[in-house]
Design an enzyme around this catalytic site. Structure first.
Site, PDB file in Angstrom:
ATOM      1  CG  ASP A 159     -84.528  80.967  44.391  1.00  0.00           C
ATOM      2  OD1 ASP A 159     -83.842  81.431  45.333  1.00  0.00           O
ATOM      3  OD2 ASP A 159     -85.525  80.244  44.589  1.00  0.00           O
ATOM      4  CG  ASP A 286     -69.921  83.111  54.826  1.00  0.00           C
ATOM      5  OD1 ASP A 286     -69.331  82.124  55.295  1.00  0.00           O
ATOM      6  OD2 ASP A 286     -71.095  83.061  54.415  1.00  0.00           O
TER       7      ASP A 286
END
Length: 518
Positions: A159, A286
């Protein structure tokens, strides 16, 4: 806007900065109604947005329903040379919430790849973050990014939002790391979104964090282009990263200069983590910034009782990122950077591998030298003594003694009072023998206690206190959050009447698992 122009007072905002002798006003700004509608006073100067568009996707943050400012970092506002009057007004709130990017911003979501818990993901990217742009302030160029800013093309069915808890956790811990002297991203502001965020535990209040970083370029950014064989993008990224972070780096070719600089920066950073008992919790490639800053405070935590095998992250079921594994994981992550850079390191694969290997082999020595330097300081010694430091850690581990207080109580021991330290050990026999050797190494130093207190914090963002602040915030009470941030602004100084912030958790208060909030 000058102070001479501010004649008609709309409201007075007091911005505070901790001071060694108490809380002193940094500035007070009288804000006019008219000035609240002037153009944004954030001095954007965006360089990443000028890179080729395969480095990112341009998009604006997704607005939220009813934003409310929880905390504005006055110190950082000043350092970024942002107009505080504007930022404290409604247009500033709209910018911090993602409802109205300010003039000069060039919002974008960065793309990158990465190894997550050792597994390769060919495309990741900013799934819930939007980079507004860059500013050049007193500390040089800095990114301004919104976390929890809504979905992006890299959200992978998510989301794009952040629960309020992780927003407050990152604010608390990143600012604590800054005051502890650790290279880190910082929090400019925390905003309540006025919207619910749905996670496994049900609906939670949402939030948006404004994060400031030297940059958001990660090892995974290089991996993304390296995996695609995009040498042009790699060359562009190397040049950009060197100019931005290591302009004085020496070496040929440029990719080697960058690799050498990042190896050294990461060695120093992780040694600092280890010296403070900090566990990052999710050291994926990352989440490794090439600037040498700590980035992405998800399931991070500080040790209470010393256990080198300690893991807090709920998702780290195998203990890959346990406390003692962090130096080795840092080395492994750097090897992924080297692999991505191989085409730029030398002509021919064998030659490139030899160059990369030589650079990577510097890491263990650099890390150990920095670790020994830091540990010597934590013991009050003027020269490294690895044997003495490691023995102290072994004694602490055997007793499960509190990591932070064990080092802090050496100051009292240096003054002749060993009782506070001995109380941390159920059976202090081994400690007593070690103390004799430590005193011999310490010698006669009138400044020993002061030196020990200057490097060994009394206050850290203990897990139970962070969770206490988050739980209260979910009930609409931000006082524990404010109090904890205030205490952690001066981690080395004794703060009368705040003893609970230095105390280890009682058994019922211990936090066994931490979560990232995605």
């Amino acid at each position: 806007m000058t102070f001479g122009q501010i004649a008609a007072i709309w409201e007075t905002y007091f911005i505070w900065r901790p001071d060694g002798d108490g809380r002193q006003p940094l500035a007070y700004v009288k804000v006019m109604m008219d000035d609240l509608t002037t153009p944004a006073m954030i001095p954007f100067d965006n360089s990443y947005a000028k890179l080729p568009e395969r480095f990112y996707v341009r998009l604006a943050p997704t607005p939220v329903n009813a934003p409310r400012l929880i905390k504005l970092n006055a110190d950082l506002v000043e350092r970024l040379a942002i107009n505080p009057a504007w930022l404290a007004g409604p247009e500033g709130l709209a910018a911090l919430a993602g409802n109205a990017p300010p003039p000069g911003a060039e919002p974008l979501a960065q793309v990158y790849a990465g190894h997550q818990f050792g597994g390769w993901s060919a495309q990741l990217g900013d799934g819930r973050a939007v980079l507004l742009g860059e500013v050049v302030g007193h500390d040089g160029r800095r990114d301004i990014q919104l976390k929890g800013a809504g979905p992006t093309p890299y959200s992978r069915m998510g989301d794009g939002r952040a629960p309020l808890g992780p927003v407050l956790r990152e604010y608390i811990i990143s600012e604590a790391m800054h005051t502890l002297g650790v290279p880190t991203t910082r929090a400019l502001a925390a905003v309540a979104s006025g919207e619910a965020v749905y996670r496994e535990e049900g609906p939670l209040p949402g939030g948006v964090l404004t994060r400031v970083a030297a940059s958001h370029i990660r090892v995974g950014t290089f991996q993304f282009f390296g995996a695609r064989g995009d040498e042009e993008a790699l060359r562009i990224l190397v040049g950009h990263a060197l100019a931005r972070h290591y302009p004085g780096a020496a070496g040929t070719p440029p990719a080697l200069a960058l690799l050498d600089a990042v190896v050294a920066a990461q060695a120093r950073l992780i040694a600092k983590w280890m010296s403070l008992g900090f566990i990052h919790g999710v050291m994926n490639t990352d989440n490794m910034a090439i600037s040498g800053e700590t980035i992405d405070y998800g399931p991070c935590a500080f040790l209470d009782g010393y256990d080198p095998l300690k893991v807090f992250s709920f998702i780290d079921q195998q203990g890959r990122y346990a406390y003692r594994n962090q130096p080795g994981i840092g080395h492994w992550n750097l090897s992924r950077l080297a692999i991505a850079l191989l085409p730029l390191l030398a002509d021919g694969e064998d030659a490139a591998i030899a160059v990369a290997t030589a650079s990577l082999e510097r890491y263990p020595e650099l890390y150990e030298a920095e670790r020994q330097r830091l540990m010597a300081a934590k013991l009050g010694l003027t020269a490294p003594n690895a044997g003495l430091a490691d023995e102290f850690l072994e004694i602490m581990a055997a007793a499960g003694a509190d990591f932070t207080l064990s080092f802090r109580r050496l100051a009292e021991a240096a003054e002749g009072d060993e009782a506070p330290l001995r109380r941390l050990f159920a059976e202090p026999g081994a400690l007593d023998a070690w103390l004799s050797r430590w005193r011999l190494a310490l010698g006669v130093r009138d400044d020993a206690a002061a030196a020990l207190r200057a490097v060994n914090p009394l206050y850290i963002p203990r897990n139970h206190l962070v969770e206490e602040a988050i739980a209260a915030a979910y009930e609409g009470d931000y006082a524990p959050f404010e109090a904890l941030v205030d205490v952690l602004a001066a981690p080395f100084a004794e703060q009368p009447s705040r003893e609970r912030y230095a105390a280890p958790p009682r058994p019922a208060q211990e936090v066994a698992r931490t979560f990232c909030g995605t």
